[in-house]
Design a protein around this motif. Structure first.
Motif, mmCIF file in Angstrom:
data_model
loop_
_atom_site.group_PDB
_atom_site.id
_atom_site.type_symbol
_atom_site.label_atom_id
_atom_site.label_comp_id
_atom_site.label_asym_id
_atom_site.label_seq_id
_atom_site.Cartn_x
_atom_site.Cartn_y
_atom_site.Cartn_z
ATOM 1 N N ALA A 1 48.065 40.104 24.605
ATOM 2 C CA ALA A 1 46.895 38.900 24.855
ATOM 3 C C ALA A 1 46.864 37.813 23.838
ATOM 4 C CB ALA A 1 45.628 39.740 25.073
ATOM 5 N N LYS A 2 46.920 38.437 22.484
ATOM 6 C CA LYS A 2 46.707 37.423 21.386
ATOM 7 C C LYS A 2 47.806 36.357 21.711
ATOM 8 C CE LYS A 2 44.178 39.962 18.085
ATOM 9 N NZ LYS A 2 44.002 40.489 16.564
ATOM 10 N N ALA A 3 49.136 36.861 21.870
ATOM 11 C CA ALA A 3 50.200 35.818 22.104
ATOM 12 C C ALA A 3 49.980 34.747 23.238
ATOM 13 C CB ALA A 3 51.526 36.806 22.116
ATOM 14 N N GLU A 4 49.337 35.470 24.266
ATOM 15 C CA GLU A 4 49.146 34.712 25.334
ATOM 16 C C GLU A 4 48.191 33.673 25.172
ATOM 17 O OE1 GLU A 4 48.137 35.180 30.099
ATOM 18 O OE2 GLU A 4 48.053 36.867 29.036
ATOM 19 N N GLU A 5 46.920 34.123 24.411
ATOM 20 C CA GLU A 5 46.110 33.162 24.104
ATOM 21 C C GLU A 5 46.451 31.965 23.110
ATOM 22 O OE1 GLU A 5 43.141 35.561 22.150
ATOM 23 O OE2 GLU A 5 42.344 36.597 23.800
ATOM 24 N N ALA A 6 47.442 32.296 22.239
ATOM 25 C CA ALA A 6 48.089 31.288 21.469
ATOM 26 C C ALA A 6 48.678 30.385 22.246
ATOM 27 C CB ALA A 6 48.824 32.207 20.368
ATOM 28 N N ILE A 7 49.535 30.820 23.244
ATOM 29 C CA ILE A 7 50.632 29.982 23.962
ATOM 30 C C ILE A 7 49.607 28.908 24.612
ATOM 31 C CG2 ILE A 7 51.686 29.961 26.278
ATOM 32 C CD1 ILE A 7 53.065 32.630 25.307
ATOM 33 N N ALA A 8 48.384 29.388 25.059
ATOM 34 C CA ALA A 8 47.585 28.552 25.958
ATOM 35 C C ALA A 8 46.934 27.430 24.773
ATOM 36 C CB ALA A 8 46.282 29.199 26.517
ATOM 37 N N ARG A 9 46.640 27.913 23.848
ATOM 38 C CA ARG A 9 45.868 27.165 23.062
ATOM 39 C C ARG A 9 46.930 26.051 22.400
ATOM 40 N NH1 ARG A 9 44.473 30.676 19.500
ATOM 41 N NH2 ARG A 9 46.318 31.015 18.178
ATOM 42 N N TYR A 10 48.251 26.228 22.037
ATOM 43 C CA TYR A 10 49.162 25.360 21.544
ATOM 44 C C TYR A 10 49.719 24.280 22.430
ATOM 45 C CZ TYR A 10 49.033 27.876 17.338
ATOM 46 O OH TYR A 10 48.432 28.388 16.198
ATOM 47 N N ILE A 11 49.764 24.748 23.730
ATOM 48 C CA ILE A 11 50.350 23.727 24.883
ATOM 49 C C ILE A 11 48.940 22.988 25.697
ATOM 50 C CG2 ILE A 11 52.544 25.368 25.566
ATOM 51 C CD1 ILE A 11 50.560 26.226 28.080
ATOM 52 N N GLY A 12 47.935 23.407 25.165
ATOM 53 C CA GLY A 12 46.701 22.443 25.399
ATOM 54 C C GLY A 12 46.077 22.956 26.470
ATOM 55 N N MET A 13 46.181 24.241 27.054
ATOM 56 C CA MET A 13 45.583 24.580 28.158
ATOM 57 C C MET A 13 43.737 24.630 27.881
ATOM 58 S SD MET A 13 47.528 25.465 30.670
ATOM 59 C CE MET A 13 46.496 26.511 31.719
ATOM 60 N N PRO A 14 42.989 23.816 28.878
ATOM 61 C CA PRO A 14 41.812 23.908 28.262
ATOM 62 C C PRO A 14 41.112 25.505 28.572
ATOM 63 C CG PRO A 14 42.102 23.279 30.728
ATOM 64 C CD PRO A 14 43.524 23.350 30.122
ATOM 65 N N ALA A 15 40.123 25.780 27.729
ATOM 66 C CA ALA A 15 39.429 27.069 28.048
ATOM 67 C C ALA A 15 38.637 27.090 29.115
ATOM 68 C CB ALA A 15 38.448 27.351 26.533
ATOM 69 N N ASN A 16 38.256 28.252 29.594
ATOM 70 C CA ASN A 16 37.408 28.448 31.059
ATOM 71 C C ASN A 16 36.404 28.780 30.615
ATOM 72 O OD1 ASN A 16 39.549 27.566 32.471
ATOM 73 N ND2 ASN A 16 39.618 29.646 33.552
ATOM 74 N N ASN A 17 35.316 28.301 30.879
ATOM 75 C CA ASN A 17 33.659 28.820 31.198
ATOM 76 C C ASN A 17 33.404 30.171 31.509
ATOM 77 O OD1 ASN A 17 30.906 29.175 31.727
ATOM 78 N ND2 ASN A 17 30.614 27.155 31.303
ATOM 79 N N PRO A 18 33.017 30.744 30.365
ATOM 80 C CA PRO A 18 32.989 32.410 30.803
ATOM 81 C C PRO A 18 32.239 32.759 31.913
ATOM 82 C CG PRO A 18 31.898 32.039 28.639
ATOM 83 C CD PRO A 18 32.586 30.659 29.109
ATOM 84 N N HIS A 19 31.002 31.914 32.296
ATOM 85 C CA HIS A 19 30.208 32.091 33.136
ATOM 86 C C HIS A 19 30.342 31.709 34.581
ATOM 87 C CE1 HIS A 19 27.428 33.090 29.996
ATOM 88 N NE2 HIS A 19 27.464 31.929 29.552
ATOM 89 N N THR A 20 31.255 30.554 34.645
ATOM 90 C CA THR A 20 31.751 30.094 35.861
ATOM 91 C C THR A 20 33.421 30.392 36.202
ATOM 92 O OG1 THR A 20 32.367 27.942 34.905
ATOM 93 C CG2 THR A 20 30.004 28.029 35.822
ATOM 94 N N GLY A 21 34.055 30.539 35.250
ATOM 95 C CA GLY A 21 35.211 30.668 35.279
ATOM 96 C C GLY A 21 36.207 29.415 35.480
ATOM 97 N N LEU A 22 35.415 28.343 35.493
ATOM 98 C CA LEU A 22 36.153 27.027 35.813
ATOM 99 C C LEU A 22 36.548 26.089 34.351
ATOM 100 C CD1 LEU A 22 33.557 25.561 38.236
ATOM 101 C CD2 LEU A 22 35.799 26.556 38.848
ATOM 102 N N PRO A 23 37.469 25.303 34.324
ATOM 103 C CA PRO A 23 37.967 24.958 33.007
ATOM 104 C C PRO A 23 36.793 23.996 32.508
ATOM 105 C CG PRO A 23 39.005 23.865 34.935
ATOM 106 C CD PRO A 23 38.109 24.967 35.481
ATOM 107 N N ILE A 24 36.743 24.062 31.267
ATOM 108 C CA ILE A 24 35.699 23.238 30.428
ATOM 109 C C ILE A 24 36.234 21.743 30.275
ATOM 110 C CG2 ILE A 24 34.612 23.008 28.131
ATOM 111 C CD1 ILE A 24 34.789 25.894 27.694
ATOM 112 N N LEU A 25 35.229 20.837 30.692
ATOM 113 C CA LEU A 25 35.632 19.383 30.650
ATOM 114 C C LEU A 25 34.370 19.004 29.561
ATOM 115 C CD1 LEU A 25 35.696 19.520 34.337
ATOM 116 C CD2 LEU A 25 37.533 17.961 33.082
#
Length: 762
Positions: A401-425
């Motif tokens: 899971a940590k590797a997957e989080e790092a992949i998302a971080r470095y390729i610039g995937m937006p984090a999702n809002n934990p309450h709505t599940g939608l990408p943060i803008l």
């Protein structure tokens, strides 16, 4: 019927699965990308040559790099060679390079690594010494030769135009003054959507075999492997479970075989650039499909793919011998990728949609982005951290899971809002942009030489979505922050440094398109059917962003050349720009090249004289303002009868479409047997008796005026006169003639690099 890719198949493959591909190349360093089936230390050496490239001399640059394990049988490296004594490569000279592969006490030379028991000879050189070669850009603009192209779908209609590049390099390989210097691929190098069923049949199994594990894809609250989502049966999952939009509006065939897994995206790149991993034969339609329509479709797609595979050896050789630079457009991920805010919320809010985008971006990074900007992958940089994370995620079989989080971080995937599940803008002025981590990689970059600069824009991940409009509203293709980082700063930086003679800007989607397409886009926007025709991808649908783009460019440059693709036809447009209350005049020339392999019925029609007869392009006028930025199109009648309208604006511009010259037979004698498969030549010859009746294939009818709508490859070069006002840019578009016998021909567009004199009279 499953594609058999076991250990025995993989053992029979050569060490090199794809490449070598020559990437970022400059006087101080040369980068070469390669994909292997085993882990090796790879050494790159760059050599001087004499006798016009025929004799290899001293080693000038060298470097080494250990491959990253993306899977058990997929090990990738981009090796950068540098000088140890301050030596600089120069233009107008042929250089050669070689690779050596070492593991433990085993060392392989490049030719050994290219060959296998089934392929004892593999040619990636134009010389007897069997080393790839290249030249750097010259000092003089009139000697510069740049190729550009886009949109290469393996099962697309028509012949693949990229192998023509190999033929063009071959005839000038020993002529340093005439060899092409750079290749820019401006989007859709692969297709994540609109995948042929036989292609997915190969890619899905090959991807799992390369990784040696099956990815668990989140589908409807459960997990499925790629093999549980077979070719031709993915439409419902793609549209409803991933939220993808390519299949909307009754187009399920666009997503029936969509790529989902990381292995599938990896495999698709190998299959696009190398013949090594393709099967020797495909099953017949009735062996894999049940429905009669599906059987027929399978067999047709196999025929297109067989022709595509037949010329892949030429593509591979070409890419080893010319520096290749790329940038994504939507299909490298999926159709409509980040098109508007609605798309982002719809797709990135679904776990499967998010996974698909992340897989596609990781694959893009490894197979394209790494070689574009090798500096981002140096020790301790974000790129290296991403590669470490990708290696760890694969080693854990997708469970880290940590590797997957790092992949998302470095390729610039937006984090999702934990309450709505939608990408943060987040806000950037008057627009929303996708949130990203500060350490995320950047995809835009700059290539410079002594005579030119190329500013490559990322118009996909830095879009600005209007905060005060509906989520389907057309975005700014560059948000305010991106305008500053990608355009303003690079343009100002170069002014202080070198004597750049011309500026190229790569905008993957068109700045200006055919007027009929503008009409269609505006109509679809009114109907709120934005996903059917990519409403919002062209610059001129958002006038505020277009006005900002033009004024930003012309603040720093009087001449700008746009390289663009995306739209499956090629053309040249000339824009003259003038400030209303000053003598400042500028010019923008848009050179569009599309598609390498994706011609359609409509593009074939507009390729002919029919387009000019029925819908000729007219001269168009705009007036604009700087603060706040905006522009309005006005008619020629309004311009001449309401002078106050012009006086009240800050600037005005005139757009003209440059006509193409009469079609010419190619200057090189192409060996058509290397470009067209024997069975395809036999099929064409079978119908030659009907040629006198096929008037639509006649040369005179195919010699249209405004666009090239058949698969094509563009060469850009210049002619400098005695004065700056006589400087011209040429775009030669190479394509395959529809008339019999098929041959490679080209159409030339030529444009002055000065404003139209009439703009100063307005």
């Amino acid at each position: 019927m499953k594609y058999q890719v076991g250990d025995e198949f993989l053992q029979e493959l050569p060490l090199i699965l794809a490449g070598p591909i020559l990437k970022h190349t400059e006087p101080e360093s040369v980068t070469v990308w390669v994909a292997l089936k085993q882990a090796f230390q790879v050494e790159l050496k760059v050599y001087d040559t004499t006798n016009d490239g025929k004799v290899v001399g001293n080693c000038l640059l060298e470097g080494e790099y250990s491959t990253f394990a993306l899977g058990k049988y997929l090990h990738v490296a981009a090796i950068t060679a540098r000088s140890t004594d301050g030596h600089r490569l120069t233009g107008g000279h042929i250089y050669a390079y070689d690779l050596q592969f070492t593991v433990a006490d085993q060392t392989l030379q490049m030719q050994q690594a290219l060959c296998s028991n089934s392929s004892s000879t593999v040619s990636i050189s134009y010389f007897d010494h069997q080393k790839p070669t290249f030249v750097l850009p010259p000092n003089r603009l009139q000697d510069l030769q740049i190729f550009h192209a886009s949109c290469r779908k393996p099962h697309g209609h028509g012949f693949d135009a990229l192998p023509i590049l190999d033929s063009l390099i071959e005839v000038s390989a020993n002529q340093p003054q005439h060899r092409p210097h750079q290749l820019f691929l401006t989007g859709d190098q692969i297709y994540g959507d609109d995948v042929a069923e036989p292609s997915l049949w190969v890619a899905s199994t090959l991807g799992d075999a390369l990784l040696d594990w099956e990815e668990q894809l989140p589908v409807n609250g459960m997990y499925c492997t790629p093999q549980q989502l077979p070719p031709g049966e993915r439409a419902e999952v793609a549209t409803n479970q991933a939220g993808l939009t390519a299949g909307l509006h009754n187009k399920p065939e666009k997503v029936n075989s969509h790529l989902f897994s990381l292995g599938e995206y990896y495999a698709t790149y190998l299959l696009a650039w190398s013949p090594v991993c393709w099967p020797a034969a495909f099953p017949k339609g009735h062996q894999v499909m049940r429905d009669r329509k599906a059987i027929k479709k399978w067999n047709q797609e196999v025929q297109h793919l067989r022709q595509f595979i037949y010329t892949l050896w030429k593509v591979r050789r070409a890419l080893a011998n010319i520096p290749m630079y790329t940038i994504f457009d939507d299909h490298d991920v999926t159709d409509d990728w980040n098109l508007n805010q609605a798309w982002c919320l719809r797709v990135l809010g679904h776990p499967l949609g998010r996974r698909i985008v992340q897989n596609a971006l990781l694959a893009y990074t490894v197979f394209q982005g790494w070689g574009n900007t090798p500096g981002q992958f140096a020790e301790g940089q974000s790129g290296e951290k991403l590669l470490v994370a990708a290696q760890a995620w694969s080693a854990s079989q997708g469970k880290d899971a940590k590797a997957e989080e790092a992949i998302a971080r470095y390729i610039g995937m937006p984090a999702n809002n934990p309450h709505t599940g939608l990408p943060i803008l987040v806000r950037d002025g008057a627009v929303f942009i996708l949130d990203r981590h500060p350490e995320a990689l950047t995809w835009n970059y700059i290539v410079r030489s002594d005579c030119h600069e190329v500013i490559v824009l990322d118009t996909r991940t830095w879009r600005g979505y209007p905060a005060d409009q509906k989520p389907i509203a057309p975005p700014m293709l560059l948000c305010p922050k991106a305008f500053e980082q990608q355009l303003v700063l690079p343009l100002q930086q170069v002014v202080e440094e070198t004597q750049i003679q011309t500026t190229f800007v790569i905008a993957p989607t068109n700045v200006f398109g055919l007027q009929v397409i503008d009409w269609i886009h505006h109509w679809h926007l009114q109907q709120e059917k934005v996903f059917s025709t990519d409403v919002g991808d062209a610059w001129n649908i958002n006038t505020e962003a277009l006005a900002t783009f033009l004024t930003t460019l012309f603040e720093e440059r009087q001449q700008v050349i746009i390289l663009s693709g995306d739209i499956h036809y090629s053309s040249v447009a000339h824009l003259s720009y003038a400030r209303t209350h000053s003598k400042l005049q500028s010019v923008l020339v848009q050179l569009t090249a599309s598609a390498l392999k994706n011609e359609e019925v409509l593009t074939r029609l507009i390729h002919t004289r029919l387009k000019d007869w029925l819908l000729p392009e007219k001269v168009r006028h705009w007036i604009g303002w700087i603060n706040p930025p905006n522009m309005v199109e006005i008619s020629d009648k309004q311009l001449h009868h309401n002078r106050q309208m012009l006086a009240n604006s800050d600037w005005h511009c005139v757009l003209e479409w440059i006509p193409r010259n009469s079609v010419q037979t190619s200057r090189f004698k192409a060996d058509m047997s290397s470009l067209i498969a024997p069975w395809k030549r036999a099929e064409n010859a079978k119908w030659k008796w009907l040629q006198p009746l096929m008037f639509w294939k006649f040369r005179w009818f195919q010699d249209g005026r405004e666009v090239i709508g058949l698969n094509n490859l563009a060469l850009v070069h210049f002619k400098l006169g005695d004065t700056s006002s006589s400087c011209k840019v040429y775009q030669d578009l190479y394509w395959f003639s529809p008339w019999y016998p098929t041959q490679v021909v080209y159409s030339r567009f030529e444009s002055q690099l000065t404003p139209n004199h009439t703009i100063s009279l307005q």
